[in-house]
Design an enzyme around this catalytic site. Structure first.
Site, PDB file in Angstrom:
ATOM      1  N   SER A   1       0.838  -1.192   0.000  1.00 20.04           N
ATOM      2  CA  SER A   1       0.000   0.000   0.000  1.00 20.04           C
ATOM      3  C   SER A   1       0.880   1.252   0.000  1.00 20.04           C
ATOM      4  CB  SER A   1      -0.947  -0.050   1.209  1.00 20.04           C
ATOM      5  OG  SER A   1      -1.967   0.907   1.101  1.00 20.04           O
TER       6      SER A   1
ATOM      7  N   ASP B   1      -9.046  -4.306  -6.086  1.00 15.91           N
ATOM      8  CA  ASP B   1      -8.540  -3.438  -5.017  1.00 15.91           C
ATOM      9  C   ASP B   1      -8.581  -1.983  -5.474  1.00 15.91           C
ATOM     10  OD1 ASP B   1      -7.163  -2.121  -3.041  1.00 15.91           O
ATOM     11  OD2 ASP B   1      -5.429  -3.479  -3.048  1.00 15.91           O
TER      12      ASP B   1
ATOM     13  N   HIS C   1      -7.632  -5.754  -0.174  1.00 16.84           N
ATOM     14  CA  HIS C   1      -6.413  -4.955  -0.003  1.00 16.84           C
ATOM     15  C   HIS C   1      -5.461  -5.575   1.014  1.00 16.84           C
ATOM     16  CE1 HIS C   1      -4.013  -1.357  -0.424  1.00 16.84           C
ATOM     17  NE2 HIS C   1      -4.074  -1.086   0.864  1.00 16.84           N
TER      18      HIS C   1
END
Length: 451
Positions: free
Chosen positions: A279, A342, A393
């Site tokens: 991320s 995602d 995610h």
């Protein structure tokens, strides 16, 4: 009909102190940069149905690899290819077992940052690592990883909350480690890794929403105003906070100092620089890779260029077209592992991105300067678990799918690949940390979707 690949199995609390100062790029020494012309292709691989669609943006420059004996498939013999020297041509589609094993290995080194991060507000180590460097990997169950942690990395974004409330400054963001002698022999080189966690604290969430583009200006001798990156990620990377001993030097200065120190220490060996993150952490990894290459700091004592590889897990876009082109010129190799479901991987740049067409069938200036663009080769997974929206995610879900042996063995005759992948993931051990991360990542998704 999907093409099935023969893939084998490898193994927030709030506080005051709102003001931080932007780090000064001019304090970093510069060196000549050797530009390596290699434009990576974009490869999409959908799993668990494992459908493949290869899209070529620009023909990649030819890469001459050292000769090796036929059937020599050891990691030590082909580590440069696994690290992206040939833009992973022939290794992503179909997914080579050595590459898959390396993706999982680096992903687990990233997962260690979440497991070691202290989110207990009553702890004296709150927002820092729970363990000392010498035992961190062992404490999170990775004693056999074969890396020695040499430095912890801290960051403090220069952001403030709406209404004047002070941000909760970020602290421990990841670590630098180097391969032990035994692992170095197995890998075929001395690997220096920097591993970054994703968004957790309130100030990081605010930084993630700062989607305006800003010139990186990492090299004061050649600022390259056309090379722009997301201002929030840049803040996390370059800001410091003199009120805390951990962040008196910016994340950037800590990293450049430690990585160059290790390069000099092992300058008489073959070295690789591997940057991995999940991320927001993948954005920091890419910024560091570009920074090292732009300043020419990825040189050993013999004048050789040390290869830089970024393993990005669930990463958002980081910069504009100029940033992407410069990374390609400098030879920074990026493998993006993404879940097509995602939403974080589609941000920022929902409307202006690498797929935009404005004039004459292509994006032209000044639009290209404002266009967010992904960098590197994409390996796309396809999974979604309705009972756990954060799954799309979640790093553990990514790694669980890559490690799932059943996914590759299912035939094309109507077997439900998705239910098999879900069953595999549900059988994993979801401890307190796993549930805690799910709550955090739901928060990320809510922010990303503007809910």
């Amino acid at each position: 009909m999907a093409v099935h690949l023969p893939v084998s199995n490898p193994s927030p609390g709030l506080c005051s102190k709102p003001h931080q100062q932007r780090g000064n790029a001019s304090t970093t020494s510069t060196a000549a940069v050797a530009a390596v012309a290699a434009t990576p292709q974009t490869t999409r691989l959908s799993a668990p149905s494992i459908a493949v669609n290869v899209r070529h943006a620009t023909p990649a420059a030819p890469v001459v690899m050292p000769e090796r004996k036929k059937n020599d498939q050891s990691l030590a013999s082909m580590w440069r290819e696994i690290q992206g020297a040939g833009d992973w041509a022939g290794l992503v589609a179909p997914l080579h077992p050595l590459l898959r094993a390396e993706i999982v290995r680096y992903g687990e080194l990233v997962a260690a940052t979440y497991k070691a991060f202290d989110l207990d507000a009553s702890s004296k180590r709150y927002l820092n690592c729970k363990y000392g460097k010498a035992r961190m990997l062992e404490a999170v169950g990775m004693a056999s990883a074969g890396y020695v942690v040499t430095r912890y990395i801290y960051a403090a974004p220069d952001v403030a909350f709406p209404g004047g409330a002070g941000p909760c400054p970020s602290r421990w963001i990841g670590y630098v480690a180097v391969a032990s002698d035994d692992i170095a022999r197995r890998l075929g080189r001395r690997d220096i890794i920097v591993s970054f966690r994703g968004t957790v604290t309130g100030s990081e969430w605010v930084a993630n929403m700062m989607s305006s583009l800003e010139p990186a200006r990492f090299d004061p001798a050649d600022p390259r105003p056309d090379v722009k990156v997301e201002s929030g990620f840049l803040s996390v990377y370059t800001s410091d906070d003199a009120t805390c001993r951990f962040t008196r030097g910016s994340c950037r200065n800590q990293l450049l100092s430690e990585v160059t120190r290790l390069i000099m220490k092992y300058k008489h060996e073959e070295i690789s620089i591997t940057l991995a993150g999940h991320s927001m952490g993948s954005s920091l990894a890419l910024l560091l890779g570009y920074d090292l290459a732009e300043l020419g700091l990825n040189r050993d004592g013999k004048g050789n260029t040390v290869p830089i590889t970024v393993y990005s897990f669930a990463g958002p876009r980081v910069g504009n077209t100029g940033f992407k082109n410069r990374c390609d010129e400098l030879g920074v190799k990026v493998l993006r592992v993404v879940n097509v479901n995602d939403p974080i991987t589609k941000l920022p740049g929902i409307f202006l991105n690498e797929n935009s067409r404005v004039l004459g069938g292509r994006l032209e200036l000044p639009w290209s300067c404002a266009c967010y663009t992904h960098v590197g080769v994409e390996l796309a997974l396809d999974f979604f678990k309705a009972r756990d929206p954060a799954c799309v995610h979640d790093l553990e879900a990514y790694l669980g799918l890559l490690k799932c042996p059943k996914v590759a063995k299912v035939k094309k005759d109507g077997d439900d690949l998705m239910s098999k992948a879900k069953k595999f993931l549900l059988q994993q051990n979801f401890d307190t940390w796993r549930l805690q991360m799910a709550v955090i990542q739901v928060g990320e998704l809510v922010q990303a979707l503007g809910m």
